[in-house]
Scaffold this active site. Structure first.
Site, PDB file in Angstrom:
ATOM      1  N   LYS A  41       0.823  -1.194   0.000  1.00 57.69           N
ATOM      2  CA  LYS A  41       0.000   0.000   0.000  1.00 57.69           C
ATOM      3  C   LYS A  41       0.864   1.254   0.000  1.00 57.69           C
ATOM      4  O   LYS A  41       0.417   2.337  -0.354  1.00 57.69           O
ATOM      5  CB  LYS A  41      -0.893   0.024   1.263  1.00 57.69           C
ATOM      6  CG  LYS A  41      -1.776  -1.183   1.395  1.00 57.69           C
ATOM      7  CD  LYS A  41      -2.439  -1.204   2.802  1.00 57.69           C
ATOM      8  CE  LYS A  41      -3.171  -2.516   2.998  1.00 57.69           C
ATOM      9  NZ  LYS A  41      -3.344  -2.801   4.432  1.00 57.69           N
ATOM     10  N   GLY A  42       2.101   1.070   0.452  1.00 58.72           N
ATOM     11  CA  GLY A  42       2.986   2.216   0.688  1.00 58.72           C
ATOM     12  C   GLY A  42       3.204   3.136  -0.502  1.00 58.72           C
ATOM     13  O   GLY A  42       3.341   4.342  -0.346  1.00 58.72           O
ATOM     14  N   GLU A  97       7.713   2.750  -5.604  1.00 53.12           N
ATOM     15  CA  GLU A  97       7.760   2.228  -4.230  1.00 53.12           C
ATOM     16  C   GLU A  97       7.857   3.363  -3.228  1.00 53.12           C
ATOM     17  O   GLU A  97       8.290   4.470  -3.556  1.00 53.12           O
ATOM     18  CB  GLU A  97       9.009   1.353  -4.074  1.00 53.12           C
ATOM     19  CG  GLU A  97       8.759  -0.105  -3.803  1.00 53.12           C
ATOM     20  CD  GLU A  97       8.102  -0.455  -2.476  1.00 53.12           C
ATOM     21  OE1 GLU A  97       7.310   0.337  -1.925  1.00 53.12           O
ATOM     22  OE2 GLU A  97       8.369  -1.560  -1.987  1.00 53.12           O
ATOM     23  N   ASP A  98       7.491   3.056  -1.993  1.00 51.98           N
ATOM     24  CA  ASP A  98       7.640   4.065  -0.947  1.00 51.98           C
ATOM     25  C   ASP A  98       9.086   4.175  -0.461  1.00 51.98           C
ATOM     26  O   ASP A  98       9.624   5.260  -0.329  1.00 51.98           O
ATOM     27  CB  ASP A  98       6.683   3.764   0.231  1.00 51.98           C
ATOM     28  CG  ASP A  98       6.789   2.333   0.771  1.00 51.98           C
ATOM     29  OD1 ASP A  98       7.582   1.529   0.240  1.00 51.98           O
ATOM     30  OD2 ASP A  98       6.053   2.016   1.730  1.00 51.98           O
ATOM     31  N   ASP A 101      14.757  -0.365   1.528  1.00 48.48           N
ATOM     32  CA  ASP A 101      15.432  -0.529   2.814  1.00 48.48           C
ATOM     33  C   ASP A 101      16.509  -1.609   2.637  1.00 48.48           C
ATOM     34  O   ASP A 101      17.595  -1.313   2.140  1.00 48.48           O
ATOM     35  CB  ASP A 101      14.357  -0.909   3.840  1.00 48.48           C
ATOM     36  CG  ASP A 101      14.848  -0.986   5.265  1.00 48.48           C
ATOM     37  OD1 ASP A 101      15.764  -0.229   5.612  1.00 48.48           O
ATOM     38  OD2 ASP A 101      14.310  -1.795   6.036  1.00 48.48           O
ATOM     39  N   LYS A 129      17.060   4.115   2.011  1.00 47.25           N
ATOM     40  CA  LYS A 129      17.978   4.015   3.156  1.00 47.25           C
ATOM     41  C   LYS A 129      19.197   3.215   2.704  1.00 47.25           C
ATOM     42  O   LYS A 129      19.254   1.996   2.919  1.00 47.25           O
ATOM     43  CB  LYS A 129      17.303   3.251   4.302  1.00 47.25           C
ATOM     44  CG  LYS A 129      16.203   3.968   5.028  1.00 47.25           C
ATOM     45  CD  LYS A 129      15.756   3.073   6.186  1.00 47.25           C
ATOM     46  CE  LYS A 129      14.450   3.479   6.781  1.00 47.25           C
ATOM     47  NZ  LYS A 129      13.899   2.431   7.671  1.00 47.25           N
ATOM     48  N   ASP A 157       3.828   3.157   6.778  1.00 48.93           N
ATOM     49  CA  ASP A 157       3.076   2.906   8.001  1.00 48.93           C
ATOM     50  C   ASP A 157       3.950   2.388   9.132  1.00 48.93           C
ATOM     51  O   ASP A 157       5.033   1.856   8.920  1.00 48.93           O
ATOM     52  CB  ASP A 157       2.004   1.839   7.743  1.00 48.93           C
ATOM     53  CG  ASP A 157       2.606   0.438   7.576  1.00 48.93           C
ATOM     54  OD1 ASP A 157       3.379   0.260   6.619  1.00 48.93           O
ATOM     55  OD2 ASP A 157       2.325  -0.439   8.412  1.00 48.93           O
ATOM     56  N   ARG A 163      -0.123   6.255   7.522  1.00 47.82           N
ATOM     57  CA  ARG A 163       0.092   6.340   6.070  1.00 47.82           C
ATOM     58  C   ARG A 163      -0.419   7.666   5.523  1.00 47.82           C
ATOM     59  O   ARG A 163       0.057   8.177   4.519  1.00 47.82           O
ATOM     60  CB  ARG A 163      -0.657   5.217   5.352  1.00 47.82           C
ATOM     61  CG  ARG A 163      -0.116   3.817   5.616  1.00 47.82           C
ATOM     62  CD  ARG A 163      -0.757   2.830   4.624  1.00 47.82           C
ATOM     63  NE  ARG A 163      -0.599   1.447   5.038  1.00 47.82           N
ATOM     64  CZ  ARG A 163       0.455   0.681   4.748  1.00 47.82           C
ATOM     65  NH1 ARG A 163       1.455   1.194   4.056  1.00 47.82           N
ATOM     66  NH2 ARG A 163       0.519  -0.565   5.144  1.00 47.82           N
TER      67      ARG A 163
HETATM   68  P1  IMP Z   1      13.026  -4.005   2.073  1.00 47.63           P
HETATM   69  O1  IMP Z   1      12.616  -5.291   1.436  1.00 47.63           O
HETATM   70  O2  IMP Z   1      13.793  -4.224   3.346  1.00 47.63           O
HETATM   71  O3  IMP Z   1      13.744  -3.055   1.146  1.00 47.63           O
HETATM   72  O4  IMP Z   1      11.718  -3.351   2.633  1.00 47.63           O
HETATM   73  C1  IMP Z   1      10.916  -2.561   1.918  1.00 47.63           C
HETATM   74  C2  IMP Z   1       9.604  -2.421   2.632  1.00 47.63           C
HETATM   75  O5  IMP Z   1       9.783  -2.387   4.066  1.00 47.63           O
HETATM   76  C3  IMP Z   1       8.960  -1.116   2.278  1.00 47.63           C
HETATM   77  O6  IMP Z   1       8.145  -1.217   1.118  1.00 47.63           O
HETATM   78  C4  IMP Z   1       8.179  -0.798   3.524  1.00 47.63           C
HETATM   79  O7  IMP Z   1       6.920  -1.417   3.468  1.00 47.63           O
HETATM   80  C5  IMP Z   1       8.969  -1.413   4.655  1.00 47.63           C
HETATM   81  N1  IMP Z   1       9.823  -0.408   5.325  1.00 47.63           N
HETATM   82  C6  IMP Z   1      11.166  -0.319   5.312  1.00 47.63           C
HETATM   83  N2  IMP Z   1      11.614   0.719   6.024  1.00 47.63           N
HETATM   84  C7  IMP Z   1      10.507   1.337   6.509  1.00 47.63           C
HETATM   85  C8  IMP Z   1      10.301   2.502   7.325  1.00 47.63           C
HETATM   86  O8  IMP Z   1      11.224   3.220   7.759  1.00 47.63           O
HETATM   87  N3  IMP Z   1       9.012   2.806   7.614  1.00 47.63           N
HETATM   88  C9  IMP Z   1       7.946   2.073   7.164  1.00 47.63           C
HETATM   89  N4  IMP Z   1       8.097   0.982   6.389  1.00 47.63           N
HETATM   90  C10 IMP Z   1       9.363   0.618   6.076  1.00 47.63           C
HETATM   91 MG    MG Z   2       5.004  -1.565   4.329  1.00 53.27          MG
END
Ligand code: IMP
Ligand code: MG
Length: 174
Positions: A41-42, A97-98, A101, A129, A157, A163
């Site tokens: 949803k982000g 994407e939001d 990470d 990040k 979120d 959100r």
């Molecule tokens: P990744 O697979 O670790 O890159 O995670 C990506 C997903 O983790 C994002 O689409 C978010 O849903 C969630 N996420 C990562 N960091 C944050 C944050 O600081 N706040 C909220 N959601 C996060």
């Molecule tokens: Mg999320």
């Protein structure tokens, strides 16, 4: 409510940056049509604002993936909750994407979409990040690189809350 939210990026800063990315995409894809794939949803809030700032033809689709894990981190095991409605074969796709990470979710998603033969495939994220990266991901458009803090707002979120905040805030846990 046990947590406090401190503003990291104001509504005006975020809007201004999205406007600039929209112009950049319009220039990069001049003469073409872009197909935006929102990761729910982000990515929804970001995609809507971004789409409004793109001056070339745009089509939209939505996908929802869930990574098994806790509230604040992803495990790398990704499951498709909702797949795209339309084929992306031959389309110029931008995944919206939001946040990137660890990179696990996007790495999985991008390799999956690549197999579906889009004409091109790029990634646009509102936040990044970079210091948290576990798996390499090529990010083509970034709103803001941010430090390793848990953020909410503009689609992001904490436990499904916040959100709807029109800015990006850091969650301060007590
Ligand atoms: P990744 O697979 O670790 O890159 O995670 C990506 C997903 O983790 C994002 O689409 C978010 O849903 C969630 N996420 C990562 N960091 C944050 C944050 O600081 N706040 C909220 N959601 C996060
Ligand atoms: Mg999320």
């Amino acid at each position: 409510m046990p947590e406090k939210i401190k503003i990291l990026l104001s509504e005006a800063e975020v809007d201004q940056r999205i406007h600039a990315i929209g112009e950049e995409i319009s220039r990069d894809y001049a003469g073409k049509q872009v197909h935006l794939v929102c990761v729910l949803k982000g990515g929804a809030f970001f995609m809507c604002e971004l789409a409004k700032r793109i001056s070339i033809p745009v089509s939209l689709d939505f996908m929802s993936v869930s990574s098994y894990g806790g509230a604040t981190s992803s495990s790398g095991i990704v499951r498709i909750v909702k797949d795209l409605d339309e084929s992306i074969d031959g389309k110029d796709v931008i995944v919206v994407e939001d946040i990137v990470d660890s990179g696990r979710t996007l790495n999985y998603l991008l390799s999956l979409l690549k197999e579906r033969k889009p004409a091109s495939l790029r990634l646009c994220t509102l936040l990044d990040k970079p210091t948290r990266r576990v798996e390499a991901v090529q990010v083509d458009y970034t709103g803001f690189p941010i430090p390793d803090k848990f953020v909410v707002g503009y689609g992001l979120d904490f436990d499904q809350k916040y959100r709807n905040l029109p800015y990006i805030g850091v969650v301060e846990f007590e």
